[in-house]
Design an enzyme around this catalytic site. Structure first.
Site, mmCIF file in Angstrom:
data_model
loop_
_atom_site.group_PDB
_atom_site.id
_atom_site.type_symbol
_atom_site.label_atom_id
_atom_site.label_comp_id
_atom_site.label_asym_id
_atom_site.label_seq_id
_atom_site.Cartn_x
_atom_site.Cartn_y
_atom_site.Cartn_z
ATOM 1 C CG ASP A 149 -1.694 1.260 1.422
ATOM 2 O OD1 ASP A 149 -1.964 1.942 0.414
ATOM 3 O OD2 ASP A 149 -2.039 1.577 2.578
ATOM 4 C CG ASP B 47 -6.051 2.947 0.449
ATOM 5 O OD1 ASP B 47 -5.098 2.146 0.575
ATOM 6 O OD2 ASP B 47 -6.683 3.097 -0.617
ATOM 7 C CG ASP C 67 -1.413 1.593 -3.813
ATOM 8 O OD1 ASP C 67 -0.200 1.417 -4.032
ATOM 9 O OD2 ASP C 67 -1.839 2.260 -2.843
ATOM 10 C CG ASP D 230 -6.803 -12.900 -13.507
ATOM 11 O OD1 ASP D 230 -7.106 -13.967 -14.063
ATOM 12 O OD2 ASP D 230 -6.334 -12.837 -12.359
ATOM 13 C CG ASP E 55 -11.394 -16.032 -13.230
ATOM 14 O OD1 ASP E 55 -10.764 -16.590 -12.317
ATOM 15 O OD2 ASP E 55 -12.617 -15.783 -13.189
ATOM 16 C CD GLU F 218 -9.368 -20.112 -12.641
ATOM 17 O OE1 GLU F 218 -9.355 -20.132 -11.405
ATOM 18 O OE2 GLU F 218 -10.299 -19.645 -13.294
ATOM 19 C CG HIS G 141 -6.355 -15.612 -6.549
ATOM 20 N ND1 HIS G 141 -5.792 -16.219 -7.647
ATOM 21 C CD2 HIS G 141 -7.662 -15.424 -6.864
ATOM 22 C CE1 HIS G 141 -6.712 -16.388 -8.581
ATOM 23 N NE2 HIS G 141 -7.861 -15.927 -8.130
ATOM 24 C CG ASP G 142 -9.333 -18.725 -6.451
ATOM 25 O OD1 ASP G 142 -9.825 -17.787 -5.800
ATOM 26 O OD2 ASP G 142 -9.448 -18.828 -7.691
#
Length: 582
Positions: A58, A62, A66, A135, A237, A291, A358-359
């Protein structure tokens, strides 16, 4: 109007002439896009590093990672030795599924920055010899996308057929299971037009109607937009679900237990991929990754057989969907999966090799041992596996440090739509919520999404604000700053593996064969290319064990190990990884 058009044309011609003069007279070296200069199969030898942008770094306080945060860490990424970055979605999104519900495919989510930030990121990556894979999320869009907003206005709206609708007067639509929906029904009733729309995932992720050629052309335009900006490919994806059997046959009651068989083999799936290749991919020298690739090696081959002209790399799920921990399914069964795929792909086609994304939960928590005694050792062992197998390695950010599952105790700490919806459904049905939370400590996707651990300052150096997801408390001992200074760290071992992979192409293209295949503790294999021969031995257990290689290793030399002193050849210490050249 005609005069204005002539005037505009004249101006364009003058500007083009000036541009040509500047180009020929300038001594500045012109930068050629990487997707033009790279060899056609560059993706075979690449090591792909996945960045989950929301959790990486970050820059503005926030609490959300990013693009500027990634830019600030480009030198770290280059130091790893990786060749390409797969970046999870950064497009405009209401964020129901952390960016996988896209409302505008051509703009950047405000949480992540601006298109100017993206351009700087891409430039910085290419200057460091790193390619960018994005993606492509086009099985579905967000329900806040303008296409869907129009589609639900009326039954005769021009965008109506961009999605799958079922008029209520036809009765209840044939049941379809939803991955994320609280009620596990993929048809959502919409009062505005007295119809149901289809959503295989969240109800805020309506499935696009790929049977409509207008939808396909819209997608191809989106792809060209990003490829023309200079990106180096797409990871597609959930695309194996894009083609639907629109006769909507009645499926077996328990079909969700083998959902890929019914959802992933649509009648026109490969027609669409071949059309996509013809219209887009064939015109660029880029990577394309599917994917999900059916439910068998034969299915996967259909996506990447060069003669079919579809995609480059098959990213199948069988090796991660097998169970929740290596002890649950056993190493022999696990080895059999890779043997089956390698036998299918040994002469053509190409596979991705991965243990996390990430899954998934953290690699070391699922396939290794994340206890204090064995976490680093088993993390190094697993990294050895990913980077010495045949195929393109996909490596998830943070695994190079040995980051582990966070194991939240309360549903309030979870962010993942899948976890929260399933909890709500279980709560409504009076199920065992305590058992559910215990299961999610091992399996929830949020385990792999906690903020990246940069140092031992507040919030692991990820943010000066409140992080969007809690930081794993072990950041004080597992972080980049400490591991960069430790020559024996997981991080520096990871770098050594990448250097080894690049010193020889044997780990990319060499033949692969199992050794002592029925050994329940050791995953061992050879990599052979002509007279060059390597043996990789990986102990997946917390006990010392042995292996019968059947290979003459009298003259073998040690190439790399995760122990400072290896055992006698044939004997392996807990979670030992040893690479021999023989």
């Amino acid at each position: 109007m005609i005069q204005h058009s002539l005037y505009r044309s004249a101006v364009v011609l003058i500007l083009m002439a000036i541009s040509m003069i500047n180009c020929t007279s300038s001594s500045t070296k012109q930068v050629t896009p990487t997707n033009v200069t790279a060899k056609s199969d560059w993706w075979k030898s690449a090591v792909v590093y996945q960045i989950y942008p929301r959790s990486f770094k970050d820059s503005d306080g926030d609490g959300i990672g990013d693009l500027k945060g990634i830019i600030s860490k480009l030198d770290y990424l280059k130091s790893l030795g990786i060749d390409a970055i797969w970046l999870n979605p950064i497009y405009t999104s209401p964020n129901d599924d952390n960016g996988y519900d896209i409302s505008d495919y051509r703009t950047i989510m405000k949480d992540f920055g601006t298109m100017e930030d993206f351009d700087l990121l891409l430039k910085g990556m290419h200057e460091r010899g790193i390619k960018l894979i994005m993606d492509l999320v086009v099985n579905h869009s967000s329900d806040e996308h303008q296409w869907f907003k129009e589609s639900r206005q009326s039954r005769d709206n021009p965008y109506r057929n961009y999605y799958h609708w079922w008029p209520a007067e036809k009765g209840t639509p044939p049941y379809r299971w939803s991955f994320f929906d609280v009620n596990s029904n993929a048809w959502k009733y919409d009062t505005l037009t007295n119809s149901y729309y289809l959503h295989y995932f969240s109800q805020k992720q309506p499935d696009l109607n790929w049977e409509n050629p207008k939808v396909r052309n819209e997608v191809y335009d989106i792809m060209r937009f990003w490829l023309d900006k200079g990106i180096d490919g797409f990871r597609m994806d959930a695309f194996q679900f894009a083609s639907k059997d629109t006769t909507w046959p009645v499926l077996p009651k328990d079909y969700q237990k083998d959902v890929i068989r019914y959802y992933g083999k649509g009648p026109h799936l490969h027609d669409y991929l071949q059309e996509m290749n013809k219209e887009v991919y064939s015109k660029y020298n880029v990577m394309s990754v599917a994917e999900g690739a059916g439910s068998s090696p034969a299915d996967a081959m259909q996506f990447v057989d060069p003669d079919r002209k579809e995609l480059n790399i098959a990213y199948h799920f069988e090796s991660v969907d097998i169970g929740n921990h290596i002890n649950d399914f056993g190493l022999v069964k696990y080895k059999q999966i890779f043997e089956r795929y390698d036998s299918t792909f040994k002469d053509k086609g190409w596979l991705a090799i991965f243990l996390a994304n990430h899954d998934q939960p953290r690699m070391v928590s699922k396939f290794g041992n994340d206890s204090a005694a064995y976490s680093a050792l088993s993390s190094k062992m697993l990294s050895t596996f990913v980077l010495t197998m045949r195929g393109t390695p996909f490596y998830y950010n943070g695994d190079e440090l040995g980051m582990t599952n966070i194991r939240f105790n309360s549903i309030e700490d979870y962010n993942d739509v899948d976890t929260r919806n399933k909890y709500t459904a279980l709560q409504q049905s009076g199920g065992n919520l305590k058992a559910f939370i215990e299961l999610k400590k091992q399996t929830s996707r949020d385990n792999g999404r906690t903020p990246f651990q940069w140092d031992n300052t507040t919030n692991a150096g990820f943010t000066i604000g409140k992080p969007w997801l809690k930081v794993n408390p072990n950041y004080t001992s597992v972080n980049v700053a400490m591991q960069e200074q430790d020559p024996n760290s997981c991080l520096n071992y990871f770098k050594k593996l990448i250097q080894l992979r690049k010193q020889t192409n044997i780990f990319t293209t060499g033949a692969w064969a199992l050794v002592d295949k029925n050994n329940p503790d050791v995953f061992a294999y050879t990599r052979i290319n002509g007279n060059e021969r390597y043996l990789v031995m990986l102990n997946f257990t917390s006990k010392s064990t042995s292996i019968n290689t059947g290979i003459n290793l009298e003259k073998a030399t040690l190439v790399l190990s995760n122990y400072p002193k290896t055992s006698t050849i044939g004997n392996l210490q807990p979670y030992e990884a040893t690479i021999l050249k023989y």
